[in-house]
Write an enzyme that holds these catalytic residues in place. Structure first.
Site, PDB file in Angstrom:
ATOM      1  N   GLU A 134      38.937  40.112   3.609  1.00 14.34           N
ATOM      2  CA  GLU A 134      39.537  39.412   4.751  1.00 14.34           C
ATOM      3  C   GLU A 134      40.847  40.048   5.201  1.00 14.34           C
ATOM      4  O   GLU A 134      41.310  39.808   6.313  1.00 14.34           O
ATOM      5  CB  GLU A 134      39.781  37.939   4.398  1.00 14.34           C
ATOM      6  CG  GLU A 134      38.523  37.087   4.303  1.00 14.34           C
ATOM      7  CD  GLU A 134      38.038  36.631   5.674  1.00 14.34           C
ATOM      8  OE1 GLU A 134      37.896  37.489   6.558  1.00 14.34           O
ATOM      9  OE2 GLU A 134      37.800  35.433   5.838  1.00 14.34           O
ATOM     10  N   THR A 190      43.459  36.928  13.826  1.00 12.00           N
ATOM     11  CA  THR A 190      43.850  36.028  12.732  1.00 12.00           C
ATOM     12  C   THR A 190      45.229  36.399  12.206  1.00 12.00           C
ATOM     13  O   THR A 190      46.054  35.537  11.930  1.00 12.00           O
ATOM     14  CB  THR A 190      42.792  36.057  11.609  1.00 12.00           C
ATOM     15  OG1 THR A 190      41.536  35.714  12.195  1.00 12.00           O
ATOM     16  CG2 THR A 190      43.105  35.063  10.512  1.00 12.00           C
TER      17      THR A 190
HETATM   18  N1  HSE Z   1      42.810  29.653   6.908  1.00 11.27           N
HETATM   19  C1  HSE Z   1      42.694  30.776   7.782  1.00 11.27           C
HETATM   20  C2  HSE Z   1      43.702  30.640   8.908  1.00 11.27           C
HETATM   21  C3  HSE Z   1      41.313  30.840   8.351  1.00 11.27           C
HETATM   22  O1  HSE Z   1      43.765  29.548   9.474  1.00 11.27           O
HETATM   23  O2  HSE Z   1      44.411  31.601   9.213  1.00 11.27           O
HETATM   24  C4  HSE Z   1      41.100  31.990   9.270  1.00 11.27           C
HETATM   25  O3  HSE Z   1      39.738  32.113   9.514  1.00 11.27           O
END
Ligand code: HSE
Length: 318
Positions: A134, A190
């Site tokens: 990720e 993100t």
């Molecule tokens: N928990 C993560 C965020 C999920 O909110 O940045 C991203 O897919």
């Protein structure tokens, strides 16, 4: 007869929604809305990535920039294999929309390579490896999407160090209304949507979020969708990210007006989700009302009805 290791393994990994309001980097839910298919094959050398599907052109194929490449690198290092690995990804999950697209690819690749290279990792170890993948899109490892993509249904990251994940079944009538707005996806969305978040919280915010997260879990364990919905409220992350989502307030209002139990941003957004008790309310009606709210802001949006589902599955080997 010898048990010949496979040369090729194909895995299907589901979309996921993370956070669900108060569970930032903690809660995840696997959804049968879309999935990625990942096929891994042993080759002569190097890690190579091929991407197909509607959303292929926005994803880097350089293994160092790609979530699957980072996962594969872990496996080649660990096994010391002199072979190469080809990874073919069929993207069914639109990248950058907040439905765990990179997480599904990372999770599917980890499961496929575990089988292909006979590494015998436990599911917990695979979650940890996939979470590292990720980093390619989020900048940091987070395990909420990959845990749900691997284990299925509802997952709680109880702890990151050491990694500990709790997996819960979901209520029979729980459905999720999904509205996906067609907004331009910034590069490394993100990462960007994490960079704007506060690093500290007030005690009152902590109390609010613990109360809501606990209520959500009470709802999951008691099969009470009303409680799940009541718990889907966050006073730390969502107010900041809401500013990136045109129509956020109106989408929320329309979801609740049409009978949703609760509403939240899906992961880092901009997709929004609503929890619905399908025995009482038509999920697609809720999703369409959410999409209409986006459209009234001048943003095209698609509406979906979806359900929680199981984790990634091996489809075949050869
Ligand atoms: N928990 C993560 C965020 C999920 O909110 O940045 C991203 O897919």
């Amino acid at each position: 007869m010898t048990d010949k290791p496979p040369n090729r393994v194909k895995v299907k990994a589901p979309a996921t929604t993370a956070n669900l309001g108060p569970g930032f980097d903690v809660f995840g839910l696997a959804l049968n809305i879309f999935h990625d298919t990942i096929e891994t094959q042993l080759t002569n050398k190097n890690i190579t990535i091929k991407i197909s599907g509607e959303h292929a052109n926005t994803i880097p194929t350089d293994p160092q920039q790609n979530t699957a490449g980072i996962v594969a690198k872990h496996f080649t290092k660990k096994t010391g294999t002199d072979k190469g690995i080809e990874i073919k990804i069929k993207k069914g999950i639109k990248p950058g929309c907040g439905l765990g697209s990179s997480g599904a690819t990372a999770a599917g690749t980890a499961i496929a390579l575990n089988h292909l290279l006979k590494t015998n990792y436990t599911k917990m170890e695979l979650i940890s490896i996939a979470a590292q993948g990720e980093k390619a899109s989020a900048g940091t490892a987070h395990a909420d999407n990959v845990a749900a993509a691997i284990l299925g249904n509802f997952t709680i990251i109880r702890s990151y160090k050491p990694l500990d994940v709790i997996n819960l079944p979901t209520p029979k009538n729980l459905e999720i209304a999904v509205a996906i707005p067609e907004l331009p996806t910034p590069p490394k969305k993100t990462k960007m949507a994490r960079s704007i978040l506060p690093n500290t919280v007030k005690r009152s915010q902590m109390v609010y979020n613990i109360g809501h997260a606990s209520t959500l879990i009470a709802g999951i364990t008691l099969s009470n969708i009303n409680l799940i919905g009541k718990g889907m409220s966050d006073c730390v992350i969502e107010p900041v990210r809401a500013q990136l989502i045109p129509g956020y307030e109106k989408v929320r209002k329309n979801a609740l007006k049409t009978g949703a139990a609760g509403v939240a941003i899906s992961g880092a957004g901009p997709t929004m989700i609503a929890a619905v008790d399908a025995s009482k309310v038509d999920t697609l009606t809720v999703a369409k009302a959410m999409a209409e709210a986006f459209e009234r802001e001048g943003v095209k949006a698609k509406a979906y009805r979806t359900q929680p589902c199981g984790g990634a599955k091996i489809l075949g080997e050869g």
